[in-house]
Design a protein around this motif. Structure first.
Motif, PDB file in Angstrom:
ATOM      1  N   GLU A 107      31.015  47.549  52.813  1.00  0.00           N
ATOM      2  CA  GLU A 107      31.318  48.704  51.538  1.00  0.00           C
ATOM      3  C   GLU A 107      32.715  48.214  51.239  1.00  0.00           C
ATOM      4  OE1 GLU A 107      31.963  53.341  51.001  1.00  0.00           O
ATOM      5  OE2 GLU A 107      31.385  52.679  52.944  1.00  0.00           O
ATOM      6  N   VAL A 108      33.627  47.709  51.839  1.00  0.00           N
ATOM      7  CA  VAL A 108      34.979  47.083  51.229  1.00  0.00           C
ATOM      8  C   VAL A 108      34.761  45.944  50.483  1.00  0.00           C
ATOM      9  CG1 VAL A 108      37.189  46.259  51.905  1.00  0.00           C
ATOM     10  CG2 VAL A 108      36.261  48.040  53.250  1.00  0.00           C
ATOM     11  N   PHE A 109      33.757  44.906  50.859  1.00  0.00           N
ATOM     12  CA  PHE A 109      33.629  43.739  50.433  1.00  0.00           C
ATOM     13  C   PHE A 109      32.727  44.077  48.719  1.00  0.00           C
ATOM     14  CE2 PHE A 109      32.893  40.986  54.622  1.00  0.00           C
ATOM     15  CZ  PHE A 109      34.295  41.242  54.805  1.00  0.00           C
ATOM     16  N   LYS A 110      31.943  44.794  48.805  1.00  0.00           N
ATOM     17  CA  LYS A 110      31.410  45.182  47.470  1.00  0.00           C
ATOM     18  C   LYS A 110      32.317  45.950  46.649  1.00  0.00           C
ATOM     19  CE  LYS A 110      26.629  46.212  48.965  1.00  0.00           C
ATOM     20  NZ  LYS A 110      25.471  47.216  49.179  1.00  0.00           N
ATOM     21  N   ALA A 111      33.303  46.409  47.162  1.00  0.00           N
ATOM     22  CA  ALA A 111      34.391  47.287  46.163  1.00  0.00           C
ATOM     23  C   ALA A 111      35.432  45.916  45.835  1.00  0.00           C
ATOM     24  CB  ALA A 111      34.993  48.022  46.958  1.00  0.00           C
ATOM     25  N   GLY A 112      35.217  44.627  46.232  1.00  0.00           N
ATOM     26  CA  GLY A 112      36.337  43.603  45.737  1.00  0.00           C
ATOM     27  C   GLY A 112      37.874  43.751  46.420  1.00  0.00           C
ATOM     28  N   LYS A 113      37.704  44.177  47.368  1.00  0.00           N
ATOM     29  CA  LYS A 113      39.032  44.422  48.137  1.00  0.00           C
ATOM     30  C   LYS A 113      39.404  43.398  49.325  1.00  0.00           C
ATOM     31  CE  LYS A 113      39.429  48.080  45.889  1.00  0.00           C
ATOM     32  NZ  LYS A 113      40.269  48.398  44.695  1.00  0.00           N
ATOM     33  N   PRO A 114      40.590  42.548  49.292  1.00  0.00           N
ATOM     34  CA  PRO A 114      40.974  41.657  50.208  1.00  0.00           C
ATOM     35  C   PRO A 114      40.931  42.345  51.681  1.00  0.00           C
ATOM     36  CG  PRO A 114      42.636  42.002  48.697  1.00  0.00           C
ATOM     37  CD  PRO A 114      41.578  42.625  47.929  1.00  0.00           C
ATOM     38  N   THR A 115      40.671  41.765  52.792  1.00  0.00           N
ATOM     39  CA  THR A 115      40.464  42.702  53.684  1.00  0.00           C
ATOM     40  C   THR A 115      40.861  41.748  55.193  1.00  0.00           C
ATOM     41  OG1 THR A 115      38.447  43.328  53.070  1.00  0.00           O
ATOM     42  CG2 THR A 115      38.694  43.587  55.345  1.00  0.00           C
ATOM     43  N   PHE A 116      41.846  42.727  55.828  1.00  0.00           N
ATOM     44  CA  PHE A 116      42.260  42.179  57.268  1.00  0.00           C
ATOM     45  C   PHE A 116      41.266  43.031  58.162  1.00  0.00           C
ATOM     46  CE2 PHE A 116      44.866  43.155  61.170  1.00  0.00           C
ATOM     47  CZ  PHE A 116      44.775  42.048  61.700  1.00  0.00           C
ATOM     48  N   ILE A 117      40.631  42.513  59.169  1.00  0.00           N
ATOM     49  CA  ILE A 117      40.117  42.922  60.053  1.00  0.00           C
ATOM     50  C   ILE A 117      40.645  42.820  61.559  1.00  0.00           C
ATOM     51  CG2 ILE A 117      37.817  43.204  61.462  1.00  0.00           C
ATOM     52  CD1 ILE A 117      36.160  42.187  58.997  1.00  0.00           C
ATOM     53  N   ASP A 118      41.184  43.803  62.148  1.00  0.00           N
ATOM     54  CA  ASP A 118      41.967  43.865  63.229  1.00  0.00           C
ATOM     55  C   ASP A 118      40.705  43.498  64.518  1.00  0.00           C
ATOM     56  OD1 ASP A 118      44.021  43.846  65.094  1.00  0.00           O
ATOM     57  OD2 ASP A 118      44.824  45.769  64.099  1.00  0.00           O
ATOM     58  N   LYS A 119      41.230  43.040  65.726  1.00  0.00           N
ATOM     59  CA  LYS A 119      40.363  42.467  66.656  1.00  0.00           C
ATOM     60  C   LYS A 119      39.486  43.759  67.266  1.00  0.00           C
ATOM     61  CE  LYS A 119      42.208  44.788  70.244  1.00  0.00           C
ATOM     62  NZ  LYS A 119      41.386  45.763  70.906  1.00  0.00           N
ATOM     63  N   PRO A 120      38.209  43.317  67.327  1.00  0.00           N
ATOM     64  CA  PRO A 120      37.673  42.133  67.291  1.00  0.00           C
ATOM     65  C   PRO A 120      37.111  42.245  65.831  1.00  0.00           C
ATOM     66  CG  PRO A 120      36.318  43.780  68.535  1.00  0.00           C
ATOM     67  CD  PRO A 120      37.584  44.623  68.091  1.00  0.00           C
ATOM     68  N   VAL A 121      36.657  41.090  65.287  1.00  0.00           N
ATOM     69  CA  VAL A 121      36.152  41.020  64.093  1.00  0.00           C
ATOM     70  C   VAL A 121      34.601  41.988  64.219  1.00  0.00           C
ATOM     71  CG1 VAL A 121      34.826  39.520  62.280  1.00  0.00           C
ATOM     72  CG2 VAL A 121      36.985  38.957  63.525  1.00  0.00           C
ATOM     73  N   TYR A 173      30.560  37.532  48.649  1.00  0.00           N
ATOM     74  CA  TYR A 173      31.177  38.342  47.763  1.00  0.00           C
ATOM     75  C   TYR A 173      32.641  37.928  47.411  1.00  0.00           C
ATOM     76  CZ  TYR A 173      27.655  42.135  48.565  1.00  0.00           C
ATOM     77  OH  TYR A 173      26.483  42.454  48.457  1.00  0.00           O
ATOM     78  N   GLN A 174      32.894  36.771  47.685  1.00  0.00           N
ATOM     79  CA  GLN A 174      34.222  36.013  47.545  1.00  0.00           C
ATOM     80  C   GLN A 174      35.333  36.790  47.769  1.00  0.00           C
ATOM     81  OE1 GLN A 174      33.418  35.162  43.268  1.00  0.00           O
ATOM     82  NE2 GLN A 174      32.889  33.066  43.983  1.00  0.00           N
ATOM     83  N   ILE A 175      35.506  37.643  48.802  1.00  0.00           N
ATOM     84  CA  ILE A 175      36.463  38.443  49.302  1.00  0.00           C
ATOM     85  C   ILE A 175      37.423  37.424  50.515  1.00  0.00           C
ATOM     86  CG2 ILE A 175      37.163  40.709  50.557  1.00  0.00           C
ATOM     87  CD1 ILE A 175      35.901  40.739  47.799  1.00  0.00           C
ATOM     88  N   PRO A 176      38.730  37.403  50.117  1.00  0.00           N
ATOM     89  CA  PRO A 176      39.704  36.844  51.125  1.00  0.00           C
ATOM     90  C   PRO A 176      39.659  37.908  52.471  1.00  0.00           C
ATOM     91  CG  PRO A 176      40.809  37.022  49.071  1.00  0.00           C
ATOM     92  CD  PRO A 176      39.314  37.898  48.874  1.00  0.00           C
ATOM     93  N   LEU A 177      39.441  37.166  53.500  1.00  0.00           N
ATOM     94  CA  LEU A 177      39.279  37.720  54.905  1.00  0.00           C
ATOM     95  C   LEU A 177      40.056  36.953  55.864  1.00  0.00           C
ATOM     96  CD1 LEU A 177      37.916  39.652  56.970  1.00  0.00           C
ATOM     97  CD2 LEU A 177      35.988  38.238  56.752  1.00  0.00           C
ATOM     98  N   PHE A 178      40.529  37.839  56.670  1.00  0.00           N
ATOM     99  CA  PHE A 178      41.053  37.108  58.106  1.00  0.00           C
ATOM    100  C   PHE A 178      41.081  38.020  59.420  1.00  0.00           C
ATOM    101  CE2 PHE A 178      45.406  38.250  57.513  1.00  0.00           C
ATOM    102  CZ  PHE A 178      46.005  37.810  58.724  1.00  0.00           C
ATOM    103  N   SER A 179      41.059  37.604  60.154  1.00  0.00           N
ATOM    104  CA  SER A 179      41.072  38.392  61.442  1.00  0.00           C
ATOM    105  C   SER A 179      42.063  37.799  62.438  1.00  0.00           C
ATOM    106  CB  SER A 179      40.067  38.979  61.944  1.00  0.00           C
ATOM    107  OG  SER A 179      39.739  39.669  63.503  1.00  0.00           O
TER     108      SER A 179
END
Length: 336
Positions: free
Chosen positions: A120-134, A151-157
């Motif tokens: 849902e976040v990716f579809k909205a185009g928002k860069p995302t940090f996912i806390d552990k665990p992915v 969706y070309q979303i910057p993401l890291f965890s």
């Protein structure tokens, strides 16, 4: 007159640029069921927050969150009240939250919720940090990274243990070439997650911060209260992770180098991770290669499989290939 007009335009441009640089980056939190959420809120929104945090604010939070893991969902009411004290708007849905933020910290403690929430976040185009665990398992971890790419979303965890200053110095070569590492962390068990995904991931993140990618085979030794997982890297190096379920709980390890042995860094708080998260939201530069994060989850899955096989060695390559196939099946079930 033309010079005066030019100067006015130049000043306006400068003021506009300055105002843009001072723009507050509005962040939202999904999941008020983990201690990380109120910790980040307090660090950022407190009136005495460090100067470097002034251009960031957590403005909204969607509280859920696990609805099945008691140790998580029972925290939500208190954490909601804590968030409100710092001016955070509590939303009734993720969709409502996404309308008001520039980036998202997905903090939900239950990794089983992450795939649906992240999509849902990716579809909205928002860069995302996912806390552990992915995610709660390797297949969904791979699926999440594939969706971020789609969706070309910057993401890291990441675990905060990666950013312990000592671990970063080891990673950056301050002490020389790493020949091996023995790392440990508490390993609370949650039956809905692959072994180590729930909490042992902290120590495995320490191991990978020191060793880097390249593990090819995993063997796990397990008794009632004790477990040690040994990884062999492609260049012959050996790294181990001890999951602590009995006795003193702590984070750390020993890292073996060409002319010395140095201790791995332990837990130093959440601020070292928050600093990386904020830089990520500001620059959109992903600080950790997604392939390294996926390898961490492959190591976890291989360890779990070795346990099921009474300690037989398990191929990382075989586990990853199966994980990719399972991820494709997971993706086909999504309503995109």
């Amino acid at each position: 007159m033309k010079i005066k007009t030019f100067l006015i335009a130049l000043i306006a441009l400068f003021v506009s640029s300055w105002a843009f640089s001072q723009k507050v980056i509005k962040l939202g939190i999904i999941g008020l069921d983990t201690s990380h959420a109120p910790a980040f809120i307090k660090l950022l929104n407190d009136e005495h927050a460090p100067e470097q945090y002034k251009n960031f604010q957590i403005v909204a939070a969607y509280p859920y969150g696990s609805k099945t893991i008691e140790s998580s969902y029972k925290r939500i009411p208190a954490y909601v009240e804590e968030a409100k004290k710092y001016g955070v708007k509590i939303t009734s849905s993720i969709a409502e939250l996404l309308k008001n933020v520039d980036g998202v910290l997905l903090e939900t403690n239950d990794g089983n919720c992450h795939l649906e929430q992240a999509l849902e976040v990716f579809k909205a185009g928002k860069p995302t940090f996912i806390d552990k665990p992915v995610a709660a398992n390797l297949a969904e971890t791979i699926a999440i990274f594939k969706l971020a790419k789609k969706y070309q979303i910057p993401l890291f965890s990441s675990s905060s243990l990666r950013y312990s200053p000592q671990n970063q110095e080891i990673r950056n070569g301050k002490y020389g070439k790493v020949l091996g590492a023995d790392c440990y962390s508490p390993d609370a068990y949650e039956q809905s997650h692959t072994d180590f995904t729930w909490y042992g991931i902290h120590g495995i993140e320490i191991l990978y911060t020191a060793m880097g990618r390249g593990c090819t085979q995993v063997t796990r030794t397990t008794t009632k209260d004790y477990t040690v997982t040994t990884g062999i890297w492609a260049d012959g190096r050996i790294g181990t992770f001890r999951g602590i379920r009995a006795g003193k709980k702590d984070y750390g390890g020993n890292v073996f180098l060409e002319d010395k042995i140095v201790p791995a860094g332990g837990y130093v708080g959440y601020q070292v991770l928050l600093d990386q998260i904020l830089e990520f939201f500001q620059t959109k530069v992903i600080p950790i290669d997604p392939e390294e994060t996926i390898e961490i989850f492959t190591f976890i899955e291989a360890s779990h499989q070795s346990k099921m096989l009474n300690g037989l060695p398990v191929s990382m390559e075989a586990v990853l290939e199966k994980g990719k196939m399972d991820a494709e099946r997971v993706l086909k079930t999504l309503n995109e």
